[in-house]
Motif scaffolding. Structure first.
Motif, PDB file in Angstrom:
ATOM      1  N   ILE A   5       7.860  -0.125  -3.731  1.00 46.01           N
ATOM      2  CA  ILE A   5       6.839  -0.995  -3.127  1.00 46.01           C
ATOM      3  C   ILE A   5       7.109  -1.190  -1.638  1.00 46.01           C
ATOM      4  CG2 ILE A   5       5.839  -3.326  -3.154  1.00 46.01           C
ATOM      5  CD1 ILE A   5       6.447  -3.284  -6.252  1.00 46.01           C
ATOM      6  N   LYS A   6       8.383  -1.435  -1.281  1.00 44.73           N
ATOM      7  CA  LYS A   6       8.731  -1.632   0.144  1.00 44.73           C
ATOM      8  C   LYS A   6       8.398  -0.392   0.978  1.00 44.73           C
ATOM      9  CE  LYS A   6      12.299  -5.147  -0.297  1.00 44.73           C
ATOM     10  NZ  LYS A   6      13.720  -5.420  -0.394  1.00 44.73           N
ATOM     11  N   LEU A   7       8.767   0.782   0.437  1.00 45.20           N
ATOM     12  CA  LEU A   7       8.485   2.032   1.159  1.00 45.20           C
ATOM     13  C   LEU A   7       6.979   2.275   1.250  1.00 45.20           C
ATOM     14  CD1 LEU A   7      11.208   4.404  -0.375  1.00 45.20           C
ATOM     15  CD2 LEU A   7      11.098   3.633   1.998  1.00 45.20           C
ATOM     16  N   ALA A   8       6.251   1.957   0.183  1.00 41.20           N
ATOM     17  CA  ALA A   8       4.796   2.156   0.165  1.00 41.20           C
ATOM     18  C   ALA A   8       4.115   1.256   1.193  1.00 41.20           C
ATOM     19  CB  ALA A   8       4.248   1.884  -1.234  1.00 41.20           C
ATOM     20  N   LEU A   9       4.592   0.017   1.316  1.00 45.87           N
ATOM     21  CA  LEU A   9       4.004  -0.918   2.278  1.00 45.87           C
ATOM     22  C   LEU A   9       4.113  -0.398   3.706  1.00 45.87           C
ATOM     23  CD1 LEU A   9       5.165  -4.335   0.787  1.00 45.87           C
ATOM     24  CD2 LEU A   9       2.822  -3.498   0.945  1.00 45.87           C
ATOM     25  N   LYS A  10       5.192   0.332   3.985  1.00 52.59           N
ATOM     26  CA  LYS A  10       5.366   0.903   5.323  1.00 52.59           C
ATOM     27  C   LYS A  10       4.385   2.047   5.580  1.00 52.59           C
ATOM     28  CE  LYS A  10      10.239  -0.273   5.703  1.00 52.59           C
ATOM     29  NZ  LYS A  10      11.604   0.210   5.567  1.00 52.59           N
ATOM     30  N   ARG A  11       4.010   2.763   4.493  1.00 57.64           N
ATOM     31  CA  ARG A  11       3.151   3.945   4.662  1.00 57.64           C
ATOM     32  C   ARG A  11       1.664   3.638   4.553  1.00 57.64           C
ATOM     33  NH1 ARG A  11       6.184   8.839   1.405  1.00 57.64           N
ATOM     34  NH2 ARG A  11       8.305   8.263   1.915  1.00 57.64           N
ATOM     35  N   LEU A  12       1.315   2.533   3.897  1.00 58.89           N
ATOM     36  CA  LEU A  12      -0.111   2.231   3.687  1.00 58.89           C
ATOM     37  C   LEU A  12      -0.745   1.610   4.914  1.00 58.89           C
ATOM     38  CD1 LEU A  12       0.052   0.980   0.018  1.00 58.89           C
ATOM     39  CD2 LEU A  12      -1.402   2.832   0.813  1.00 58.89           C
ATOM     40  N   THR A  72      -2.005  -2.898  -5.722  1.00 55.84           N
ATOM     41  CA  THR A  72      -3.421  -3.217  -5.937  1.00 55.84           C
ATOM     42  C   THR A  72      -3.628  -4.732  -5.840  1.00 55.84           C
ATOM     43  OG1 THR A  72      -3.633  -1.278  -7.365  1.00 55.84           O
ATOM     44  CG2 THR A  72      -5.378  -2.903  -7.511  1.00 55.84           C
ATOM     45  N   MET A  73      -2.693  -5.485  -6.438  1.00 57.07           N
ATOM     46  CA  MET A  73      -2.778  -6.955  -6.370  1.00 57.07           C
ATOM     47  C   MET A  73      -2.635  -7.456  -4.937  1.00 57.07           C
ATOM     48  SD  MET A  73      -0.995  -8.631  -9.658  1.00 57.07           S
ATOM     49  CE  MET A  73      -0.137  -7.406 -10.586  1.00 57.07           C
ATOM     50  N   LEU A  74      -1.916  -6.679  -4.128  1.00 66.23           N
ATOM     51  CA  LEU A  74      -1.742  -7.050  -2.719  1.00 66.23           C
ATOM     52  C   LEU A  74      -2.972  -6.670  -1.876  1.00 66.23           C
ATOM     53  CD1 LEU A  74       1.999  -6.044  -2.211  1.00 66.23           C
ATOM     54  CD2 LEU A  74       1.087  -8.361  -2.190  1.00 66.23           C
ATOM     55  N   GLY A  75      -3.957  -6.052  -2.527  1.00 60.73           N
ATOM     56  CA  GLY A  75      -5.207  -5.770  -1.821  1.00 60.73           C
ATOM     57  C   GLY A  75      -5.404  -4.334  -1.371  1.00 60.73           C
ATOM     58  N   PHE A  76      -4.471  -3.442  -1.731  1.00 59.85           N
ATOM     59  CA  PHE A  76      -4.622  -2.038  -1.336  1.00 59.85           C
ATOM     60  C   PHE A  76      -5.492  -1.298  -2.355  1.00 59.85           C
ATOM     61  CE2 PHE A  76      -0.673  -3.349   0.739  1.00 59.85           C
ATOM     62  CZ  PHE A  76      -0.913  -2.916   2.035  1.00 59.85           C
ATOM     63  N   ILE A  77      -6.168  -0.241  -1.900  1.00 59.58           N
ATOM     64  CA  ILE A  77      -7.041   0.558  -2.772  1.00 59.58           C
ATOM     65  C   ILE A  77      -6.169   1.342  -3.766  1.00 59.58           C
ATOM     66  CG2 ILE A  77      -8.727   2.456  -2.806  1.00 59.58           C
ATOM     67  CD1 ILE A  77      -9.471   1.537   0.092  1.00 59.58           C
ATOM     68  N   PRO A  78      -6.477   1.255  -5.076  1.00 62.48           N
ATOM     69  CA  PRO A  78      -5.652   1.919  -6.090  1.00 62.48           C
ATOM     70  C   PRO A  78      -5.397   3.407  -5.831  1.00 62.48           C
ATOM     71  CG  PRO A  78      -7.272   0.535  -7.152  1.00 62.48           C
ATOM     72  CD  PRO A  78      -7.583   0.521  -5.686  1.00 62.48           C
ATOM     73  N   SER A  79      -6.446   4.144  -5.418  1.00 66.33           N
ATOM     74  CA  SER A  79      -6.271   5.594  -5.224  1.00 66.33           C
ATOM     75  C   SER A  79      -5.294   5.899  -4.083  1.00 66.33           C
ATOM     76  CB  SER A  79      -7.611   6.276  -4.975  1.00 66.33           C
ATOM     77  OG  SER A  79      -8.254   5.722  -3.854  1.00 66.33           O
ATOM     78  N   GLN A  80      -5.376   5.120  -2.989  1.00 66.10           N
ATOM     79  CA  GLN A  80      -4.446   5.322  -1.867  1.00 66.10           C
ATOM     80  C   GLN A  80      -3.032   4.942  -2.277  1.00 66.10           C
ATOM     81  OE1 GLN A  80      -6.226   2.980   1.272  1.00 66.10           O
ATOM     82  NE2 GLN A  80      -7.390   4.721   2.054  1.00 66.10           N
ATOM     83  N   SER A  81      -2.914   3.815  -2.980  1.00 63.59           N
ATOM     84  CA  SER A  81      -1.603   3.367  -3.452  1.00 63.59           C
ATOM     85  C   SER A  81      -0.973   4.429  -4.340  1.00 63.59           C
ATOM     86  CB  SER A  81      -1.726   2.068  -4.249  1.00 63.59           C
ATOM     87  OG  SER A  81      -2.349   1.079  -3.475  1.00 63.59           O
ATOM     88  N   GLN A  82      -1.796   5.012  -5.240  1.00 66.51           N
ATOM     89  CA  GLN A  82      -1.305   6.026  -6.174  1.00 66.51           C
ATOM     90  C   GLN A  82      -0.763   7.245  -5.425  1.00 66.51           C
ATOM     91  OE1 GLN A  82      -1.477   5.971  -9.963  1.00 66.51           O
ATOM     92  NE2 GLN A  82       0.168   7.231  -9.187  1.00 66.51           N
ATOM     93  N   LYS A  83      -1.497   7.693  -4.400  1.00 65.38           N
ATOM     94  CA  LYS A  83      -1.051   8.844  -3.606  1.00 65.38           C
ATOM     95  C   LYS A  83       0.314   8.590  -2.992  1.00 65.38           C
ATOM     96  CE  LYS A  83      -5.311  11.069  -2.167  1.00 65.38           C
ATOM     97  NZ  LYS A  83      -6.455  10.903  -1.342  1.00 65.38           N
ATOM     98  N   VAL A  84       0.453   7.413  -2.348  1.00 65.46           N
ATOM     99  CA  VAL A  84       1.700   7.068  -1.648  1.00 65.46           C
ATOM    100  C   VAL A  84       2.852   6.930  -2.639  1.00 65.46           C
ATOM    101  CG1 VAL A  84       2.817   5.280  -0.257  1.00 65.46           C
ATOM    102  CG2 VAL A  84       0.513   6.017   0.308  1.00 65.46           C
ATOM    103  N   VAL A  85       2.625   6.218  -3.752  1.00 65.23           N
ATOM    104  CA  VAL A  85       3.674   6.007  -4.754  1.00 65.23           C
ATOM    105  C   VAL A  85       4.115   7.341  -5.364  1.00 65.23           C
ATOM    106  CG1 VAL A  85       4.158   4.996  -7.025  1.00 65.23           C
ATOM    107  CG2 VAL A  85       3.048   3.614  -5.269  1.00 65.23           C
TER     108      VAL A  85
END
Length: 196
Positions: A189-196, A160-173
């Protein structure tokens, strides 16, 4: 304040559970979702909301913290009391309710007994952002271990601090932690960054 009541189920109906806790029987109002979760059990733990009014002292019980959190959000909406919130949670599962609110589906909300168009619209307007920001729509807190939920929280917060939408981040995590439950937060976090 009562956080939860744990004990033997001495009486159970789709709207009420009586829990014997050390010789005291607590009459607790429940939703159909909670009833489904506990109907085949001999003992249970229900998360409690106490409604204390001038003329009544009422306990509402929930089989999950997530359902209680949704109930607490619902009763902040003007015109929605404890019984109406319980009716909504009896008609829709927590996941369905989150989905209906975040998609703005007033038609489905209107199908709940006692909910008119204006109230349905009010629920959507008041709760849409809350549901997205809390991430409640995508995670059932009881499905994670304590360590897992801490990793989940830290990863979503970082994204979220990196600017991604919380709901999308939550789904991926959540998806990553289901695949690999014991990985450290940095890797998530590294894996999530690849998917977002």
């Amino acid at each position: 304040m009562i956080e939860y009541i744990k004990g033997d189920i001495t009486d159970l109906s789709p709207t009420m559970a009586v829990i014997d806790c050390n010789g005291v029987g607590y009459g607790i109002n429940i939703s159909l979702n909670s009833y489904s979760d506990i109907q085949n059990l001999s003992s249970t733990k229900l998360y409690i909301y106490e409604s204390i009014r001038e003329d009544a002292y009422v306990l509402y019980g929930f089989s999950t913290k997530r359902e209680r959190e949704l109930f607490l959000m619902l009763i902040t909406v003007p015109g929605i009391g404890g019984n109406t919130a319980r009716m909504i949670l009896s008609t829709l599962s927590p996941s369905e309710l989150c989905s209906v609110i975040s998609n703005g589906n007033e038609k489905v909300l209107k199908s709940v007994k006692g909910i008119g168009l204006k109230t349905a619209q009010r629920i959507i307007v008041d709760l849409k952002d809350k549901i997205v920001t809390t991430g409640i729509e995508n995670v059932d807190m009881q499905s994670f271990s304590t360590a897992n939920s801490q990793v989940n929280e830290e990863a979503v917060s970082a994204l979220t601090m990196l600017g991604f939408i919380p709901s999308q981040s939550q789904k991926v995590v959540t998806a990553i932690l289901k695949e690999e439950p014991n990985i450290p937060v940095e890797r998530v976090i590294k894996l999530a960054l690849k998917r977002l």
